[in-house]
Enzyme design. Structure first.
Site, PDB file in Angstrom:
ATOM      1  N   SER A  40       0.568  -1.181   0.099  1.00 31.65           N
ATOM      2  CA  SER A  40       0.140  -0.261   0.116  1.00 31.65           C
ATOM      3  C   SER A  40       0.906   1.408  -0.158  1.00 31.65           C
ATOM      4  O   SER A  40       0.313   2.392  -0.620  1.00 31.65           O
ATOM      5  CB  SER A  40      -0.820  -0.070   1.157  1.00 31.65           C
ATOM      6  OG  SER A  40      -0.173   0.067   2.428  1.00 31.65           O
ATOM      7  N   ASP A 326      -1.940   7.659   8.690  1.00 28.24           N
ATOM      8  CA  ASP A 326      -1.942   7.088   9.846  1.00 28.24           C
ATOM      9  C   ASP A 326      -0.686   6.625  10.333  1.00 28.24           C
ATOM     10  O   ASP A 326       0.157   6.881   9.708  1.00 28.24           O
ATOM     11  CB  ASP A 326      -3.213   5.990   9.693  1.00 28.24           C
ATOM     12  CG  ASP A 326      -2.745   4.916   8.693  1.00 28.24           C
ATOM     13  OD1 ASP A 326      -1.626   4.352   8.767  1.00 28.24           O
ATOM     14  OD2 ASP A 326      -3.708   4.643   7.859  1.00 28.24           O
ATOM     15  N   HIS A 329       1.311   4.609   7.612  1.00 31.57           N
ATOM     16  CA  HIS A 329       1.371   5.111   6.155  1.00 31.57           C
ATOM     17  C   HIS A 329       1.749   6.499   5.841  1.00 31.57           C
ATOM     18  O   HIS A 329       0.917   7.389   6.764  1.00 31.57           O
ATOM     19  CB  HIS A 329       0.136   5.035   5.454  1.00 31.57           C
ATOM     20  CG  HIS A 329      -0.424   3.434   5.524  1.00 31.57           C
ATOM     21  ND1 HIS A 329      -1.228   2.923   6.467  1.00 31.57           N
ATOM     22  CD2 HIS A 329      -0.419   2.630   4.363  1.00 31.57           C
ATOM     23  CE1 HIS A 329      -1.352   1.648   6.050  1.00 31.57           C
ATOM     24  NE2 HIS A 329      -0.990   1.537   4.867  1.00 31.57           N
TER      25      HIS A 329
END
EC number: 3.1.1.53
Length: 424
Positions: A40, A326, A329
């Site tokens: 991600s 967050d 990330h």
């Protein structure tokens, strides 16, 4: 020896003007022939699908999203796709390969085949898997995952008993016991074939311990037999423990061919997926960026264990991962490491990437590429430069010739001046 003062003077001038060219803690590439595998933190498609669009989710610079040089999937990893039903077909090709994934299979997920299993074994499997991947991608351009067709002549189907949480193992397939067989002391076989790739990475796994079923203990035994060459690969259970063991995997590098999977005891396993390796290349070390969680979650160091010199350079941040989207990330330190993908660099080394190939105040360790001619600093002010001797020799010859020419010219004019005075 007469060159030494000039030699040191040049180095001193370089140091004085601040041209140090230190190694930087980034991943980069020599040219446009590179590729990144990720999750991600480099999945541009995942960002595009979020609402609102928020690139702070990534550690990758958004300018690279349309490069066509990234294969990444949020929530996944190459290891996870290789072994489990949660699948993404990682595919890419390049001379310089970079990996920034692995965090989506860590002790935080606590995977084990059975309730009495052992996640430590799966961390060991992860390390062994990435060791093979990194070694092979230093000599191959292309990686993808392929299905492995197999033929089992019995009526039993693959069982999904090896699962934990949302993860269900399907590579290798575990063929259930036939209904007419009373216990697990039986021989079972299945044919499988590998074709279309230069080499393959396939799993060969066993339960390394005493497996209990209906008051009987069984020792796992698995073999792959290459029917074309006669070579056999096998594992037998050697441990006497009855609890706390799990599925130990070895990751074989196999050529194309026709194979027979054989089990002499317990259940038959047969590979269903493989890493397909294609297009051999000149040896080029891969680059691996540490893939870990914020400290609130447990991570592992298996990609670091797998990434060893000379086939792999490992890059890491010195601080905790703290994202801005967050906590997991958008970390500034890892964003900085990936920023090296925005430009070409001539030299990779153990200490980092060198931006220039002329001189440096740091001697590159395990260098690869066109690296600067430099050595270590013996004082804070004076770097001692070590150059290719040929330019030094040529410079000495030129200086020697220049001195001779100057002496000859001086003698000529002195003699000529004396003659003129004599005639005057």
């Amino acid at each position: 020896m007469f060159l030494l003062p000039r030699f040191c003077l040049v180095c001193s001038i370089i140091g004085t003007f601040g041209f140090e060219n230190p190694p930087t803690n980034v991943v980069s590439h020599f040219n446009d022939d590179w590729f990144l595998f990720g999750d991600s933190r480099s999945d541009c498609n995942h960002v595009v699908n979020t609402n609102p669009r928020n690139y702070s989710y990534m550690d990758l610079n958004p300018a690279l999203c349309d490069s066509g040089k990234i294969s990444s999937k949020a929530g996944n990893s190459i290891f996870r796709s290789f072994h489990f039903t949660d699948f993404y077909n990682y595919t890419g090709e390049g001379q310089q390969i970079i990996f920034y994934e692995g965090v989506n299979f860590t002790p935080y997920h606590a995977f084990k085949c059975t309730s009495a299993g052992n996640n430590d074994i799966w961390m060991q499997n992860k390390g062994l898997f990435y060791t093979q991947v990194y070694k092979k991608m230093a000599v191959y351009r292309s990686l993808t995952l392929v299905n492995v067709p197999y033929v089992y002549n019995g009526s039993a189907q693959p069982t999904a008993f090896c699962k934990s949480g949302s993860l269900i193992l399907n590579n290798p397939a575990y063929i259930a016991r036939e209904a007419n067989v009373g216990d697990y002391y039986y021989k079972s076989e299945a044919d499988f074939s590998l074709s279309g790739c230069d080499e393959y990475i396939v799993p060969l796994c066993i339960f390394n311990g005493k497996f209990l079923s209906n008051t009987k203990y069984y020792d796992d035994s698995q073999y792959y037999f290459n029917k074309d060459t006669g070579v056999i690969y096998g594992l037998n259970s050697t441990e006497t423990i009855t609890t706390g063991f799990d599925f130990n995997c070895h990751y074989l590098v196999l050529p194309s061919g026709n194979y027979l999977a054989i089990s002499n005891e317990l259940l038959l396993t047969v590979p269903t997926k493989a890493i397909c390796l294609n297009k051999r290349k000149v040896f080029t070390p891969v680059q691996v960026v540490d893939s870990r969680w914020n400290n609130a979650r447990q991570s592992d160091n298996m990609t670091a264990v797998a990434c060893q010199l000379p086939y792999c350079y490992f890059r890491n941040s010195t601080s905790n991962y703290v994202g801005i989207h967050d906590v997991n990330h958008g970390d500034a330190g890892f964003t900085s490491i990936l920023s090296g993908l925005l430009y070409d660099s001539p030299c990779f080394s153990q200490q980092g990437v060198f931006r220039y190939d002329n001189v440096s105040t740091v001697w590159p360790l395990f260098p690869f590429g066109n690296c600067p001619t430099a050595a270590s600093i013996i004082s804070s002010d004076l770097p001692i430069c070590v150059y290719d001797p040929l330019p030094i020799i040529l410079l000495g010859i030129l200086l020697g010739v220049a001195v001779i020419v100057i002496v000859v010219l001086l003698l000529y004019f002195m003699v000529d001046n004396g003659i003129r005075q004599h005639y005057a």
